[in-house]
Write a protein that holds these residues in place. Structure first.
Motif, mmCIF file in Angstrom:
data_model
loop_
_atom_site.group_PDB
_atom_site.id
_atom_site.type_symbol
_atom_site.label_atom_id
_atom_site.label_comp_id
_atom_site.label_asym_id
_atom_site.label_seq_id
_atom_site.Cartn_x
_atom_site.Cartn_y
_atom_site.Cartn_z
ATOM 1 N N ILE A 131 0.843 -1.190 0.015
ATOM 2 C CA ILE A 131 0.068 -0.149 0.067
ATOM 3 C C ILE A 131 0.616 1.215 -0.133
ATOM 4 C CG2 ILE A 131 -1.648 1.262 1.477
ATOM 5 C CD1 ILE A 131 -2.805 -1.246 2.323
ATOM 6 N N ASN A 132 1.790 1.330 0.830
ATOM 7 C CA ASN A 132 2.735 2.382 0.945
ATOM 8 C C ASN A 132 3.596 2.570 -0.299
ATOM 9 O OD1 ASN A 132 1.826 3.332 3.417
ATOM 10 N ND2 ASN A 132 3.133 2.003 4.689
ATOM 11 N N THR A 133 3.763 1.463 -1.183
ATOM 12 C CA THR A 133 4.814 1.810 -2.092
ATOM 13 C C THR A 133 4.189 1.843 -3.459
ATOM 14 O OG1 THR A 133 5.307 -0.596 -2.311
ATOM 15 C CG2 THR A 133 6.976 0.863 -0.904
ATOM 16 N N THR A 134 2.961 1.634 -3.509
ATOM 17 C CA THR A 134 2.125 1.298 -4.759
ATOM 18 C C THR A 134 1.051 2.443 -5.022
ATOM 19 O OG1 THR A 134 2.634 -0.758 -4.658
ATOM 20 C CG2 THR A 134 0.962 -0.202 -6.267
ATOM 21 N N ASP A 135 0.943 3.107 -6.345
ATOM 22 C CA ASP A 135 -0.038 3.919 -6.543
ATOM 23 C C ASP A 135 -1.189 3.040 -7.384
ATOM 24 O OD1 ASP A 135 0.943 6.106 -5.199
ATOM 25 O OD2 ASP A 135 2.088 6.720 -6.816
ATOM 26 N N TYR A 136 -2.468 3.209 -7.106
ATOM 27 C CA TYR A 136 -3.529 2.751 -8.019
ATOM 28 C C TYR A 136 -3.519 3.595 -9.096
ATOM 29 C CZ TYR A 136 -7.837 0.800 -9.733
ATOM 30 O OH TYR A 136 -8.724 0.041 -10.485
ATOM 31 N N ASP A 137 -3.184 2.784 -10.082
ATOM 32 C CA ASP A 137 -3.347 3.457 -11.636
ATOM 33 C C ASP A 137 -3.823 2.585 -12.760
ATOM 34 O OD1 ASP A 137 -2.743 4.841 -13.866
ATOM 35 O OD2 ASP A 137 -0.847 5.253 -13.440
ATOM 36 N N ALA A 138 -5.107 2.862 -13.080
ATOM 37 C CA ALA A 138 -5.627 1.834 -14.152
ATOM 38 C C ALA A 138 -4.813 1.937 -15.531
ATOM 39 C CB ALA A 138 -7.041 2.378 -14.649
ATOM 40 N N ASP A 139 -4.095 2.680 -15.857
ATOM 41 C CA ASP A 139 -3.157 3.015 -16.799
ATOM 42 C C ASP A 139 -1.660 2.483 -16.674
ATOM 43 O OD1 ASP A 139 -5.228 3.843 -18.374
ATOM 44 O OD2 ASP A 139 -4.708 5.797 -17.607
ATOM 45 N N GLY A 140 -1.443 1.763 -15.598
ATOM 46 C CA GLY A 140 -0.081 1.485 -15.155
ATOM 47 C C GLY A 140 0.366 0.202 -16.133
ATOM 48 N N VAL A 153 3.719 -3.694 -9.615
ATOM 49 C CA VAL A 153 3.855 -3.382 -8.223
ATOM 50 C C VAL A 153 5.403 -3.374 -7.875
ATOM 51 C CG1 VAL A 153 3.288 -3.890 -5.744
ATOM 52 C CG2 VAL A 153 1.615 -4.126 -7.432
ATOM 53 N N LEU A 154 6.144 -4.486 -7.979
ATOM 54 C CA LEU A 154 7.454 -4.473 -7.329
ATOM 55 C C LEU A 154 8.436 -3.580 -8.310
ATOM 56 C CD1 LEU A 154 7.487 -8.444 -6.755
ATOM 57 C CD2 LEU A 154 7.078 -6.602 -5.367
ATOM 58 N N LEU A 155 8.258 -3.536 -9.664
ATOM 59 C CA LEU A 155 9.356 -2.781 -10.297
ATOM 60 C C LEU A 155 8.606 -1.291 -10.658
ATOM 61 C CD1 LEU A 155 10.453 -5.403 -12.800
ATOM 62 C CD2 LEU A 155 11.313 -4.842 -10.410
ATOM 63 N N TYR A 156 7.435 -1.168 -11.138
ATOM 64 C CA TYR A 156 6.890 0.147 -11.431
ATOM 65 C C TYR A 156 6.193 1.043 -10.499
ATOM 66 C CZ TYR A 156 7.640 -2.928 -15.755
ATOM 67 O OH TYR A 156 8.286 -3.689 -16.531
ATOM 68 N N GLN A 157 5.507 0.363 -9.284
ATOM 69 C CA GLN A 157 4.754 0.972 -8.334
ATOM 70 C C GLN A 157 3.481 1.614 -8.722
ATOM 71 O OE1 GLN A 157 8.452 1.833 -8.352
ATOM 72 N NE2 GLN A 157 8.613 -0.283 -7.536
ATOM 73 N N LYS A 158 3.014 0.999 -10.032
ATOM 74 C CA LYS A 158 1.484 1.555 -10.438
ATOM 75 C C LYS A 158 0.996 0.270 -10.851
ATOM 76 C CE LYS A 158 3.057 6.029 -11.696
ATOM 77 N NZ LYS A 158 3.220 7.153 -12.755
ATOM 78 N N SER A 159 -0.320 0.227 -10.219
ATOM 79 C CA SER A 159 -0.927 -1.117 -10.599
ATOM 80 C C SER A 159 -2.603 -0.909 -10.431
ATOM 81 C CB SER A 159 -0.595 -2.239 -9.799
ATOM 82 O OG SER A 159 -0.899 -3.419 -10.379
ATOM 83 N N VAL A 160 -3.292 -2.175 -10.459
ATOM 84 C CA VAL A 160 -4.609 -2.281 -10.094
ATOM 85 C C VAL A 160 -4.915 -3.504 -9.307
ATOM 86 C CG1 VAL A 160 -5.521 -1.167 -12.350
ATOM 87 C CG2 VAL A 160 -5.035 -3.721 -12.288
ATOM 88 N N CYS A 161 -5.971 -3.829 -8.965
ATOM 89 C CA CYS A 161 -6.233 -4.941 -7.939
ATOM 90 C C CYS A 161 -5.464 -6.121 -8.167
ATOM 91 C CB CYS A 161 -7.665 -5.083 -7.898
ATOM 92 S SG CYS A 161 -8.553 -5.695 -9.260
ATOM 93 N N ALA A 162 -5.465 -6.599 -9.567
ATOM 94 C CA ALA A 162 -4.819 -7.989 -9.839
ATOM 95 C C ALA A 162 -3.104 -7.924 -9.358
ATOM 96 C CB ALA A 162 -4.906 -8.118 -11.317
ATOM 97 N N GLY A 163 -2.709 -6.505 -9.875
ATOM 98 C CA GLY A 163 -1.103 -6.402 -9.546
ATOM 99 C C GLY A 163 -0.827 -6.458 -7.980
ATOM 100 N N TYR A 164 -1.862 -5.732 -7.289
ATOM 101 C CA TYR A 164 -1.636 -5.714 -5.910
ATOM 102 C C TYR A 164 -1.724 -7.030 -5.398
ATOM 103 C CZ TYR A 164 -2.573 -0.422 -5.076
ATOM 104 O OH TYR A 164 -2.468 0.800 -5.080
ATOM 105 N N SER A 165 -2.947 -7.935 -5.767
ATOM 106 C CA SER A 165 -3.168 -9.250 -4.965
ATOM 107 C C SER A 165 -2.164 -10.017 -5.484
ATOM 108 C CB SER A 165 -4.365 -9.708 -5.426
ATOM 109 O OG SER A 165 -5.359 -8.793 -5.280
ATOM 110 N N LYS A 166 -1.262 -9.816 -6.585
ATOM 111 C CA LYS A 166 -0.438 -10.965 -7.201
ATOM 112 C C LYS A 166 0.862 -10.824 -6.517
ATOM 113 C CE LYS A 166 -2.380 -12.234 -11.484
ATOM 114 N NZ LYS A 166 -2.418 -12.366 -13.123
ATOM 115 N N ALA A 167 1.148 -9.438 -6.565
ATOM 116 C CA ALA A 167 2.566 -9.044 -5.621
ATOM 117 C C ALA A 167 2.396 -9.620 -4.113
ATOM 118 C CB ALA A 167 2.836 -7.575 -5.744
ATOM 119 N N PHE A 168 1.163 -9.451 -3.588
ATOM 120 C CA PHE A 168 0.993 -10.034 -2.219
ATOM 121 C C PHE A 168 1.352 -11.425 -2.235
ATOM 122 C CE2 PHE A 168 -1.977 -11.149 1.222
ATOM 123 C CZ PHE A 168 -1.255 -10.396 2.134
#
Length: 398
Positions: free
Chosen positions: A184-193, A202-217
């Motif tokens: 949460i602290n390192t990622t910005d929600y961005d539908a165009d990420g 999430v891990l390299l670009y720090q911009k994602s949506v729910c799938a990226g958040y959840s898979k990185a977790f």
């Protein structure tokens, strides 16, 4: 105010292309192809579990979807997984499966394995016209083969940065909580990420949506040897969404990292004030299913234990509303010069009573007077956010 993730299931069904072919009796002289042999360096082995072992393609994660697939589909799962891990993005499919079941099995592979970061959201399959059986596949890729090894190393290193900051003596809950907060602290929600359906977003670009958040977790917890899987479904406005399932001491809990991000919930209208939301950290199905509806094609365990409710663990939970108790907590928060205070109530009656006393009654008068005194002003604009789904009130003093 709640904003909902608009990306959902890994496979965008509208984007999938089904190629109908007129293939006649080509394979095995029209005979049924049973557990065919797959050649690894001219060494034939029978069955895909054996082929995986022969090729050294083994899984380091607990494959929840694999274990919950019908037995007849597990062979197809392993065949697809072996192909993918061998960087074979297209080829023949020998296991017997229909096109509809193929998509579920393919999705199961990707849901179990967030480390498969190079595949996109669509695929093409070739189908035998007479039987409707899938006989070939061509998977969409987003990372070229020559770049995958380097990116894999970058992703492992990025995950290890997070892991290295966790106390080796931390409990499973503490590890889960830390990864939740870290993303949460390192990622910005961005539908165009870029590559937002995969872990690199999430891990390299720090911009994602729910799938990226959840898979990185999921990826980080798996890397620590902990169970975590990816769940998809819809949320209350009908949009697709993804979240996670974790296990602590044999009990299962839901986690929604995306909705823990203050950009989605717990924000005051017209204000920049935010507080990380912990309602979606190790929560029960009773709480989550107020807003989330999981897909029903895979069996899910019961999630009924609330022993890791963040607000209970941090003395921010009140089973009932007691005026004097809440008054003391409010005044204590102001005296401590806290920026905010969170109060979660055990039922809607207690929540409504507290909300009425704060908004319509005099419960906040003394706290407001003290804020004006210590700041040397004649008025003070403190704000609140109320969440009726979780019976929670957040007050912002500053």
């Amino acid at each position: 105010m709640q904003k909902h993730c608009r990306s959902g299931r890994i496979l965008n069904m509208a984007a999938m292309v089904l190629i109908m072919t007129g293939m006649m009796c080509i394979l095995a002289g029209c005979g049924a192809v049973e557990r065919v042999k797959y050649e690894w360096s001219d060494s034939g082995v029978g069955g895909w579990e054996e082929a995986a072992l022969e090729a050294g393609v083994t899984s380091d994660v607990e494959e929840y979807y694999y274990m919950n697939l019908p037995e007849e589909f597990q062979e197809t799962y392993r065949e697809i997984y072996v192909h993918i891990m061998k960087n074979e993005d297209e080829g023949d499919l020998y296991s017997k499966i229909s096109s509809e079941d193929f998509w579920n099995v393919y999705y199961a592979v990707l849901a179990d394995h967030p480390e498969i970061f190079w595949l996109g959201q669509s695929a093409q399959v070739g189908e035998m016209g007479l039987t409707g059986r899938v006989v070939s596949y061509d998977l969409e890729t987003i990372i070229p083969k020559e770049a995958r090894t380097s990116m894999k190393q970058q992703l492992e290193a990025a995950a290890d940065v997070c892991i290295s900051q966790i106390d080796p003596e931390a409990t499973d809950y503490q590890k889960i909580k830390y990864v939740y907060e870290y993303i949460i602290n390192t990622t910005d929600y961005d539908a165009d990420g870029a590559d937002s359906q995969n872990i690199q977003s999430v891990l390299l670009y720090q911009k994602s949506v729910c799938a990226g958040y959840s898979k990185a977790f999921q990826y980080i917890l798996n890397r620590m040897g902990m169970f975590c899987t990816y769940i998809t479904g819809t949320i209350q406005d009908g949009g697709n969404h993804g979240w996670n399932l974790v296990r602590i001491d044999g009990n299962y809990y839901y986690v929604d990292v995306t909705w823990g991000d203050p950009v989605f919930v717990n924000r005051v209208e017209g204000s920049e004030d935010v507080v990380m939301n912990y309602n979606y950290l190790c929560c029960t199905e009773y709480d989550l299913f107020k807003t989330h509806v999981p897909d029903d094609w895979i069996v899910l365990p019961q999630c009924t234990m609330d022993d890791y409710n963040y607000y209970k663990l941090n003395n921010q939970y009140y089973e009932t509303f007691d005026y004097d108790t809440i008054y003391s907590k409010l005044m204590e928060s102001v005296w401590n010069e806290d920026a905010s205070i969170v109060m979660k109530f055990g039922n809607s009656e207690a929540y409504e009573a507290a909300k009425w006393e704060m908004v319509e009654g005099n419960l906040l008068n003394d706290a407001g007077q003290y804020l004006m005194e210590i700041n040397g002003v004649s008025s003070w604009n403190y704000r609140y956010h109320a969440d009726e789904n979780f019976n929670m009130i957040t007050l912002y003093w500053k």
